[in-house]
Write an enzyme that holds these catalytic residues in place. Structure first.
Site, PDB file in Angstrom:
ATOM      1  N   TYR A  51       0.830  -1.209   0.000  1.00 34.84           N
ATOM      2  CA  TYR A  51       0.000   0.000   0.000  1.00 34.84           C
ATOM      3  C   TYR A  51       0.874   1.273   0.000  1.00 34.84           C
ATOM      4  O   TYR A  51       0.348   2.381  -0.083  1.00 34.84           O
ATOM      5  CB  TYR A  51      -0.930   0.061   1.230  1.00 34.84           C
ATOM      6  N   HIS A 109      -0.004 -11.681   2.374  1.00 34.90           N
ATOM      7  CA  HIS A 109      -1.057 -10.933   1.674  1.00 34.90           C
ATOM      8  C   HIS A 109      -1.932 -11.849   0.800  1.00 34.90           C
ATOM      9  O   HIS A 109      -3.164 -11.758   0.844  1.00 34.90           O
ATOM     10  CB  HIS A 109      -0.416  -9.832   0.821  1.00 34.90           C
TER      11      HIS A 109
HETATM   12  N1  LIG Z   1      -6.096  -8.425   1.951  1.00 34.15           N
HETATM   13  C1  LIG Z   1      -6.487  -7.971   0.786  1.00 34.15           C
HETATM   14  O1  LIG Z   1      -6.227  -8.573  -0.263  1.00 34.15           O
HETATM   15  C2  LIG Z   1      -7.268  -6.676   0.735  1.00 34.15           C
HETATM   16  C3  LIG Z   1      -7.915  -6.307  -0.451  1.00 34.15           C
HETATM   17  C4  LIG Z   1      -8.667  -5.113  -0.447  1.00 34.15           C
HETATM   18  C5  LIG Z   1      -8.737  -4.341   0.707  1.00 34.15           C
HETATM   19  N2  LIG Z   1      -8.060  -4.727   1.848  1.00 34.15           N
HETATM   20  C6  LIG Z   1      -8.136  -3.921   3.087  1.00 34.15           C
HETATM   21  O2  LIG Z   1      -9.502  -3.693   3.406  1.00 34.15           O
HETATM   22  C7  LIG Z   1      -9.727  -2.280   3.519  1.00 34.15           C
HETATM   23  C8  LIG Z   1     -11.143  -1.906   3.155  1.00 34.15           C
HETATM   24  O3  LIG Z   1     -11.457  -2.303   1.843  1.00 34.15           O
HETATM   25  P1  LIG Z   1     -11.582  -1.275   0.618  1.00 34.15           P
HETATM   26  O4  LIG Z   1     -10.701  -0.094   0.871  1.00 34.15           O
HETATM   27  O5  LIG Z   1     -11.366  -2.105  -0.603  1.00 34.15           O
HETATM   28  O6  LIG Z   1     -13.106  -0.867   0.586  1.00 34.15           O
HETATM   29  P2  LIG Z   1     -14.318  -0.480   1.589  1.00 34.15           P
HETATM   30  O7  LIG Z   1     -13.829  -0.248   2.959  1.00 34.15           O
HETATM   31  O8  LIG Z   1     -15.376  -1.492   1.328  1.00 34.15           O
HETATM   32  O9  LIG Z   1     -14.813   0.869   0.916  1.00 34.15           O
HETATM   33  C9  LIG Z   1     -14.053   2.047   0.963  1.00 34.15           C
HETATM   34  C10 LIG Z   1     -14.829   3.116   0.186  1.00 34.15           C
HETATM   35  O10 LIG Z   1     -16.054   3.396   0.893  1.00 34.15           O
HETATM   36  C11 LIG Z   1     -16.129   4.804   1.180  1.00 34.15           C
HETATM   37  N3  LIG Z   1     -16.786   4.950   2.489  1.00 34.15           N
HETATM   38  C12 LIG Z   1     -16.262   4.695   3.706  1.00 34.15           C
HETATM   39  N4  LIG Z   1     -17.167   4.911   4.692  1.00 34.15           N
HETATM   40  C13 LIG Z   1     -18.301   5.333   4.070  1.00 34.15           C
HETATM   41  C14 LIG Z   1     -19.571   5.728   4.547  1.00 34.15           C
HETATM   42  N5  LIG Z   1     -19.852   5.730   5.850  1.00 34.15           N
HETATM   43  N6  LIG Z   1     -20.499   6.090   3.630  1.00 34.15           N
HETATM   44  C15 LIG Z   1     -20.226   6.071   2.301  1.00 34.15           C
HETATM   45  N7  LIG Z   1     -19.035   5.700   1.799  1.00 34.15           N
HETATM   46  C16 LIG Z   1     -18.059   5.334   2.670  1.00 34.15           C
HETATM   47  C17 LIG Z   1     -14.698   5.284   1.172  1.00 34.15           C
HETATM   48  O11 LIG Z   1     -14.635   6.645   0.806  1.00 34.15           O
HETATM   49  P3  LIG Z   1     -13.865   7.776   1.681  1.00 34.15           P
HETATM   50  O12 LIG Z   1     -12.500   7.249   2.032  1.00 34.15           O
HETATM   51  O13 LIG Z   1     -13.817   8.921   0.733  1.00 34.15           O
HETATM   52  O14 LIG Z   1     -14.718   8.031   2.899  1.00 34.15           O
HETATM   53  C18 LIG Z   1     -14.066   4.401   0.099  1.00 34.15           C
HETATM   54  O15 LIG Z   1     -14.336   4.931  -1.180  1.00 34.15           O
HETATM   55  C19 LIG Z   1      -8.653  -1.681   2.616  1.00 34.15           C
HETATM   56  O16 LIG Z   1      -8.470  -0.305   2.856  1.00 34.15           O
HETATM   57  C20 LIG Z   1      -7.484  -2.550   2.998  1.00 34.15           C
HETATM   58  O17 LIG Z   1      -6.961  -2.142   4.272  1.00 34.15           O
HETATM   59  C21 LIG Z   1      -7.358  -5.885   1.871  1.00 34.15           C
END
Ligand SMILES: NC(=O)c1ccc[n+]([C@@H]2O[C@H](COP(=O)([O-])OP(=O)(O)OC[C@H]3O[C@@H](n4cnc5c(N)ncnc54)[C@H](OP(=O)(O)O)[C@@H]3O)[C@@H](O)[C@H]2O)c1
Length: 276
Positions: A51, A109
């Protein structure tokens, strides 16, 4: 500030029932976003070598007035460093980049089974824990056969498996396989990033019935399954909103309706996905 329940994993490890996703939170803005999340009450912070923000998240941890031992700094080892010696170097580099004196949790990962080196990587994580570089070790995107291989090789069970979990991808069988092995499930993309999940009629209708946002409803759904969701938000108001989900109780009918959103095959296949 909301108080976050704790879940208990391997060896009595205690983990908050929700954490902060940090993908895309980088540089000074990333430090500020992580700091505001810690101020809001987040204690589990999910970063990764890939990241490019281990330093930003570490800076927020180091500068926080929250005691270091109350925060869990979690990072992930990339596929290109699975070879045993490279894995050790990468964990040391993650520690250096964090600016902290120890890592709390390191995950592999992705298993990258085509490379065939994840078992070596797991041995390096076990040794890094024995040597005090990291307190807890786990995996991400590991299918049951990958879990069985590393547990069989080392006798060491990962504290958790971080996988895609949201109503399009509820992962019933995968979560059950984790639980059978004593492995907690962390859920990534719990808000269904890059999908229309927050606009699904079933989601918005059930959220309205509880007078909560769609995001809160989705997080309450994860929590009801015993999954540790990792919502990412750069926005302080949304970060706080996303923590305020522990009093939302879904009925069996609502859970049944959300179960109807499942889409078989959602998400990348760990047998073929390459994260290097
Ligand atoms: N292990 C893996 O392979 C893997 C893969 C993907 C992700 N991850 C981890 O999981 C975390 C979360 O997943 P993600 O980042 O893919 O997606 P997510 O948490 O499902 O969605 C994030 C999105 O939702 C928005 N958001 C957040 N809170 C909100 C709310 N209350 N209302 C409306 N929109 C909202 C955010 O915008 P704003 O930031 O503009 O608020 C961002 O655009 C990642 O950051 C990472 O740490 C791990």
């Amino acid at each position: 500030m909301s108080s976050i329940p704790l879940l208990t994993g391997q060896d009595g490890a205690r983990l908050p029932a929700i954490g902060l996703g940090t993908y895309d939170l980088r540089g000074a803005a990333g430090v500020a976003a992580t700091a505001s999340a810690i101020d809001a009450g987040y204690r589990l912070l999910d970063t990764a070598f890939n990241y490019d923000n281990e330093g930003a998240v570490g800076r927020a941890v180091a500068e926080s007035s929250v005691p270091r031992e109350s925060l869990i700094y979690s990072t992930k080892l990339p596929g290109r460093y699975h070879r045993h010696d490279l894995a050790r170097h990468a964990i040391e580099e993650s520690l250096f980049r964090s600016g902290l004196d120890r890592l709390d949790l390191v995950l592999i990962h992705w298993p990258n089974p085509r490379l065939g080196l994840y078992a070596e990587a797991w041995k390096a994580l076990v040794e890094a824990r024995e040597d005090g570089l990291v307190s807890m070790i786990g995996v991400s995107n590991f299918l049951p056969e990958h879990l069985d291989r590393i547990i069989g090789d080392t006798g060491v069970t990962p504290v958790l498996n971080q996988i895609l979990v949201h109503p399009y991808a509820p992962q019933d069988a995968w979560r059950a396989a984790n639980a059978e092995r004593g492995v907690l499930t962390e859920g990534y993309s719990p808000l269904g990033k890059d999908t229309d999940l927050v606009r699904e009629p079933a989601v918005t209708r059930i959220a309205a019935a509880h007078e909560v946002s769609a995001a809160q409803l989705l997080l309450a759904w994860s929590v009801s399954l015993g999954v540790i969701p990792l919502p990412k938000s750069a926005t302080p108001a949304r970060q706080a909103e996303n923590l305020d989900v522990f009093d939302i109780e879904l009925t069996d009918d609502e859970l049944g309706e959300l179960a109807g959103l499942a889409r078989p095959g959602e998400g990348a296949d760990p047998m073929t996905h390459e994260e290097l």
